[in-house]
Design a protein around this motif. Sequence first.
Motif, mmCIF file in Angstrom:
data_model
loop_
_atom_site.group_PDB
_atom_site.id
_atom_site.type_symbol
_atom_site.label_atom_id
_atom_site.label_comp_id
_atom_site.label_asym_id
_atom_site.label_seq_id
_atom_site.Cartn_x
_atom_site.Cartn_y
_atom_site.Cartn_z
ATOM 1 N N GLY A 293 -8.096 -7.427 -2.838
ATOM 2 C CA GLY A 293 -7.058 -6.394 -2.746
ATOM 3 C C GLY A 293 -7.485 -5.145 -3.497
ATOM 4 N N ARG A 294 -6.597 -4.132 -3.463
ATOM 5 C CA ARG A 294 -6.901 -2.859 -4.090
ATOM 6 C C ARG A 294 -7.178 -3.010 -5.587
ATOM 7 N N PHE A 295 -6.276 -3.731 -6.285
ATOM 8 C CA PHE A 295 -6.420 -3.823 -7.733
ATOM 9 C C PHE A 295 -7.590 -4.719 -8.111
ATOM 10 N N PHE B 281 -7.438 5.960 -10.599
ATOM 11 C CA PHE B 281 -6.277 6.134 -9.728
ATOM 12 C C PHE B 281 -6.377 7.414 -8.913
ATOM 13 N N LEU B 282 -7.024 8.422 -9.506
ATOM 14 C CA LEU B 282 -7.192 9.662 -8.734
ATOM 15 C C LEU B 282 -8.067 9.407 -7.510
ATOM 16 N N SER B 283 -9.078 8.537 -7.682
ATOM 17 C CA SER B 283 -9.958 8.283 -6.547
ATOM 18 C C SER B 283 -9.258 7.453 -5.469
ATOM 19 N N GLU B 284 -8.096 6.870 -5.813
ATOM 20 C CA GLU B 284 -7.322 6.139 -4.801
ATOM 21 C C GLU B 284 -6.555 7.087 -3.883
ATOM 22 N N ILE B 285 -6.440 8.360 -4.301
ATOM 23 C CA ILE B 285 -5.771 9.336 -3.440
ATOM 24 C C ILE B 285 -6.743 9.712 -2.328
ATOM 25 N N LYS B 286 -6.340 9.421 -1.099
ATOM 26 C CA LYS B 286 -7.317 9.570 -0.027
ATOM 27 C C LYS B 286 -7.217 10.920 0.688
ATOM 28 N N THR B 287 -6.251 11.744 0.321
ATOM 29 C CA THR B 287 -6.174 13.072 0.945
ATOM 30 C C THR B 287 -7.039 14.026 0.127
ATOM 31 N N PRO B 288 -8.136 14.517 0.713
ATOM 32 C CA PRO B 288 -9.076 15.307 -0.103
ATOM 33 C C PRO B 288 -8.433 16.502 -0.795
ATOM 34 N N TRP B 289 -7.595 17.239 -0.088
ATOM 35 C CA TRP B 289 -7.101 18.463 -0.731
ATOM 36 C C TRP B 289 -6.149 18.173 -1.881
ATOM 37 N N VAL B 290 -5.401 17.065 -1.784
ATOM 38 C CA VAL B 290 -4.527 16.711 -2.905
ATOM 39 C C VAL B 290 -5.367 16.355 -4.119
ATOM 40 N N ARG B 291 -6.424 15.580 -3.856
ATOM 41 C CA ARG B 291 -7.292 15.158 -4.954
ATOM 42 C C ARG B 291 -7.900 16.386 -5.636
ATOM 43 N N LYS B 292 -8.392 17.281 -4.816
ATOM 44 C CA LYS B 292 -9.027 18.503 -5.320
ATOM 45 C C LYS B 292 -8.019 19.328 -6.131
ATOM 46 N N ASP C 37 0.830 -1.198 0.000
ATOM 47 C CA ASP C 37 0.000 0.000 0.000
ATOM 48 C C ASP C 37 0.863 1.245 0.000
ATOM 49 N N VAL C 38 1.902 1.208 0.819
ATOM 50 C CA VAL C 38 2.763 2.383 0.919
ATOM 51 C C VAL C 38 3.410 2.674 -0.422
ATOM 52 N N ILE C 39 3.935 1.623 -1.048
ATOM 53 C CA ILE C 39 4.586 1.814 -2.352
ATOM 54 C C ILE C 39 3.586 2.351 -3.365
ATOM 55 N N PHE C 40 2.387 1.746 -3.364
ATOM 56 C CA PHE C 40 1.367 2.183 -4.301
ATOM 57 C C PHE C 40 1.043 3.650 -4.098
ATOM 58 N N ASN C 41 0.860 4.014 -2.812
ATOM 59 C CA ASN C 41 0.501 5.406 -2.532
ATOM 60 C C ASN C 41 1.583 6.361 -2.976
#
Lengths: 343, 484
Positions: free
Chosen positions: B385-387, B279-290, A51-55
Amino acid sequence: MADIELKKKPSMDEEEQLVTKQRKDELKQEKKNEKEYYKRHKRMYKLTAGDVIFNICNYTVFILFTILCIFPFYYLFINTISSNDLVSKGLINFIPRGLNIDNYLSLLKANEVGQAFIVSISRTLLGTTLMVAASALVGYLVTKQQMWHRKFWYRFLVITMYFNAGTIPWYLNMSMLGLTNNFMAYIIPGIVAPYNIILVKTYIESIPAELEESAFIDGAGYWTIFRKVIWPLCTPILATIAIFGAVGHWNSFTDSLILMQDASHLFTLQHRLYLYLTQTSNIGALMNQGVSSVVGEQLMQSALNGKVIKYTISMVSIIPILMVYPFMQRYYVKGIMLGAVKG
Amino acid sequence: MKNKKTGKEKLTEILYYIMRIAILASVLLIFFPGMNPAKVCDYVNKNMSLFTSGIAYSDLTKLCVRAFDKGWVHEYSFIILFISSLLTCLGIAATGAMGCMSLGNNKFRRLGNKIGIAGAGVQIVGLMGILLAYTQIAATDNPKKVIPNFPLKNWLVFLVLAVIVLITAVITFLRTPKADKEEPYYMESKFKLFLLFLPFAALCFVFSYLPLYGWRYAFYDYTSGGTLSAENFVGFQNFTSLFESEATRADILRVLRNTLVMSGLGLATSWCAMAFAIFLSEIKTPWVRKFVQTFTTIPNFISWVLVYAIAFAIFATDGFISSMMVNSGIWTEGRNMLMDPTGHWFKMLAWGMWKGIGWSAIIYIAGIAGIDQQLYEAATVDGAGRFQKMWHITVPGLLPTFMVMLLMAIAGILSNGMDQYMVFDNPNNTNVNMVLDYYVYKLGLADGRISLATMVGMVKSVISVILLFLANGASKLLRGESIV
């Protein structure tokens, strides 16, 4: 009576205070619960190494791409506000140095660009206003079942989205109508925009019909209903199409290129910019054009090479868009989604 | 009001229909250059309609500057011609108002008739004025240069229409009973709504349907400023010449190759926008996504000219990359990478993606927000898993949207627009850069081969419409839903 009221009031305030206190406590409790939940949550789903690498990869790629999208604008901007000596040596790459706005000031003196700017601004304002008003009215009219052969006329409008006569017949048609070398060529053809009409129509159909009916029972005519009921309720969608329309007007340059062949005073800013970018000879003409020798010399000095002038004109065309962009953001997603519903 | 109509009233209605048809015909005819009654000599542009003659004096007299100077024609004959054309147009506009008002009640009709009778009168006066201007111009002392030529057929058509309108208007006026003074102007709401709509329908007709009439140029051997006549009618020769002449065939094939390759690359990478959103929706920090979403959308709102300005600032001889390389001593002098045609198709694709991907992703981002969160929770519980979640939940959820976008893109495979290719065009890359839309523009407006360009554009339009129908059919078959 007055006494009772006086007595009652404080008691009510107290009650309110009590209620608010309770609410505050509840909120606090909720927050606490949330925090604890997150703590537990984190403990339960600990990030794995994968997860860390992916992030890290994901964040890096996106942030790099975002920089790729912003940097060119920044680069253009710092080059226009830095000392021209440094710019011509190619030394301004990341940090502006020798800040000044002389380039913008000297551009104001070049009437070719000023003229183009005025043409672009006026076509954007006039064209967008008329397009929005027309789309609102036509969008309203095509929702009215009573209209004579409504379905036919609606299709008559919508079908034009799917075919196109082509550039040459369009040009011949415009010249037949006397719309070459004529400012109105920017405005009139854009008044009826079928796609925007569909957006408004879809939006009006989502407004409860009772509103209109009650106005009708109160004796309002179609025109009054449109002005007093439909128009105010449609503001969000009208703002959306206004933004798209304005950006379209500001950015369009093929109509200027094709229709204004003999009227250089009607070129839009984008068209001027295109000419400056592709034909270097125009820059020299711009620097000497129509200005007294003193100003001309100043221009020559202030812009040691054509590069800075090109950058400055580009910036002048970009800035209006960047200025309205924050307002646009609220609306364009809505526009896209409404469009997608219709396809 | 709703009584059965008597024979007399029926006759009036028929007269009204005749009148409306005559009015509609005159209104349409003023836009056709072939029917211009004001084309009284060779100095009037052949592609000018009566409408243009009546509103643009400078266009009307564009060709006669020399004739005025030499004194072959008096300028005031042309002023008479212009005013007469204007009067004819105004008269027709007034009869048009009568046609509209004839949809109302008797009071409306009588008012309309009064306006219309006056309008038809003005129209006849205008036509007489054109005749007067002709007689003046015909009296020139240099008929060989001026070539006075009265378009009798056109003039008679307009006159006959005006007379028909005048007669029907007078008769219907006499037959319509006089209304009470208190009776209000009234019109049925279906017609009221229609009349509000009519101006917009007219605009739509003039700018979207009327250009189709220009397709006739494809069947003539037309040169700018010439005429369309039986002599230069060539039928499908323009079409066959696309394949017969070696040079043109090579041109067309090259252009088609470029068009199809660039559209094909666009199609092949159309999933990128979806991947971007996922992949953008995988970014969980709202302000980064925005932040990312906000700034990757900006390029969509600038024109291709500005994209080229940016390309210029970055890749030109004294641009960003060159100055970086030169200043750090890797290159000895700046290079203009825009002139380099290697990998041009991929560069164009990259610019297209730079401009459009953030924008195209928005619809998918909205789509992801609409996917049921419980699906993800259930999958997590099942140990996905994620993928796996992306592939088995998000992608299927977005697939319908993707299919619509893909089908629309397939329908538009021949139309890549000309802006992008025009601004990036230069002598080095024109061989791999020329696409159909730009080719048509260049052929028609730069090289003046109007007939050929119209033919190419026409074939393109027809194929595009067919492709759209096919895509729509495919969509109906696959999803049970149409896209248009």
